[in-house]
Design a protein around this motif. Structure first.
Motif, short mmCIF file in Angstrom:
data_model
loop_
_atom_site.label_atom_id
_atom_site.label_comp_id
_atom_site.label_asym_id
_atom_site.label_seq_id
_atom_site.Cartn_x
_atom_site.Cartn_y
_atom_site.Cartn_z
N ARG A 10 0.84 -1.20 0.00
CA ARG A 10 0.00 0.00 0.00
C ARG A 10 0.87 1.24 0.00
O ARG A 10 1.88 1.30 0.68
CB ARG A 10 -0.90 0.02 1.24
N MET A 141 -8.55 0.61 2.99
CA MET A 141 -7.34 0.68 2.14
C MET A 141 -6.76 -0.72 1.91
O MET A 141 -6.34 -1.05 0.80
CB MET A 141 -6.29 1.60 2.79
N SER A 151 -4.86 3.61 -3.21
CA SER A 151 -5.70 4.46 -2.34
C SER A 151 -4.93 5.71 -1.96
O SER A 151 -3.70 5.73 -1.98
CB SER A 151 -6.11 3.69 -1.08
N LEU A 178 -10.95 9.64 1.01
CA LEU A 178 -10.12 8.51 0.58
C LEU A 178 -10.42 8.19 -0.88
O LEU A 178 -11.51 7.72 -1.21
CB LEU A 178 -10.43 7.30 1.47
N MET A 180 -9.87 5.99 -4.20
CA MET A 180 -9.54 4.58 -4.41
C MET A 180 -9.86 4.15 -5.84
O MET A 180 -10.86 4.61 -6.42
CB MET A 180 -10.32 3.69 -3.43
#
Ligand SMILES: Cc1cc2nc3c(=O)[nH]c(=O)nc-3n(C[C@H](O)[C@H](O)[C@H](O)COP(=O)(O)O)c2cc1C
Length: 205
Positions: A10, A141, A151, A178, A180
Motif C-alpha cells: 500500500r 485501504m 488508495s 479517501l 480509491m
C-alpha cells in the motif's frame, strides 16, 4: 495476497486512472469488508459516503486543495465518525442477540455501560468518532489493496465545506477523504522508508 504483503504494497497514491470505474456492487463489497474493523463497545459509530457523481467530486476538489485524485479516482470515499457514539448500539446489539451471538443481558450491559462511558464527554466522544472512522479507513485501504486498487487518504480539505456539500449531519466528523481505484502505471511515488526506532518495551524510552 497476505496481510503483510498488503501492508507493504500500500502507498498513498496520487496518479489514479481517470477512466477506471467501480460498480456499486464493488464499492459495497469494499465498504462491507472494512466494517469488519473493531469499534469500542461494538458501537459501529461510522458512516461512509461513496462519491461517484462527477459534479459533486468537482465541488469537493475545490474544497480539498484542488487535489487531482479527488476527481480522478474511480471512487472517492468520505469516511465519517459519529460523535453520538452509542447511536447505533441498540440496532447492532439487537442484530447480535437475534443471531444468538450475544445474550440479552450482555446486550443490556453493553448499552448501559457504553452510554455511561460517553455521557457528557464531548472530547472522548469526538476521539471515538475519529478512532472508529480511522480503523474503518485503514481496513478499506487494505481491502482495496487486495483487489489491486490504489488508495489516497486525505485530510487536506475544508471539513465544514465538505460536510456541507455532502449534507453530513452535525454529529458526524468527516474524518478522512479517501480516493480509491486502479492507478496509472506512472506518476506515483515509491514507498517511503519507515522509522525503525518507534518501539520500546515496558515504558517509553
Ligand atoms: C490522516 C492522513 C491525511 C493525509 N492527507 C493527505 C492529503 O491531504 N494529501 C495527500 O496527498 N496525502 C495525504 N496523506 C498521505 C501521506 O502523505 C502519506 O500517508 C505519507 O506520506 C506516507 O506515505 P505512504 O502512505 O505512501 O506510505 C495523508 C495521510 C494520512 C494518514
Amino acid at each position: 495476497m497476505t496481510v503483510s504483503e498488503a501492508l507493504k504494497q500500500r502507498l498513498s497514491a496520487n496518479a489514479f486512472d481517470p477512466q477506471a470505474e467501480l460498480s456499486r456492487e464493488q464499492i459495497t463489497e469494499l465498504v462491507q469488508l472494512a466494517t469488519e474493523a473493531p469499534t469500542s463497545f461494538n458501537t459501529q459509530n461510522w458512516h461512509v459516503i461513496a462519491i461517484t457523481d462527477p459534479e459533486i467530486r468537482k465541488q469537493i476538489r475545490a474544497a480539498a486543495w484542488d487535489q487531482a485524485k479527488v476527481t480522478d479516482s474511480a471512487v472517492l470515499f468520505a469516511v465519517l465518525g459519529n460523535t453520538n457514539v452509542v447511536e447505533n448500539l441498540p440496532e447492532v446489539m439487537t442484530m447480535a442477540t437475534n443471531d444468538g451471538i450475544v445474550a440479552p443481558e450482555i446486550k443490556d450491559w453493553f448499552e448501559t455501560n457504553a452510554a455511561q462511558f460517553y455521557k457528557d464527554k464531548p472530547e472522548l466522544s469526538r476521539d471515538e468518532a475519529l478512532r472508529s472512522a480511522s480503523y474503518l479507513a485503514m481496513s478499506l485501504m487494505l481491502a482495496g489493496q487486495e483487489k489491486g486498487y490504489g488508495s489516497g487518504p486525505m485530510i487536506g480539505f475544508d471539513p465544514k465545506e465538505v460536510a456541507n456539500i455532502l449534507k453530513v449531519p452535525q454529529n458526524y466528523v468527516v474524518t478522512l477523504l479517501l480516493s480509491m481505484g486502479p492507478l496509472l502505471p506512472e506518476g506515483n511515488w515509491k514507498r517511503k522508508p519507515r522509522k525503525k526506532d518507534i518501539l520500546s518495551f515496558d515504558a517509553f524510552s
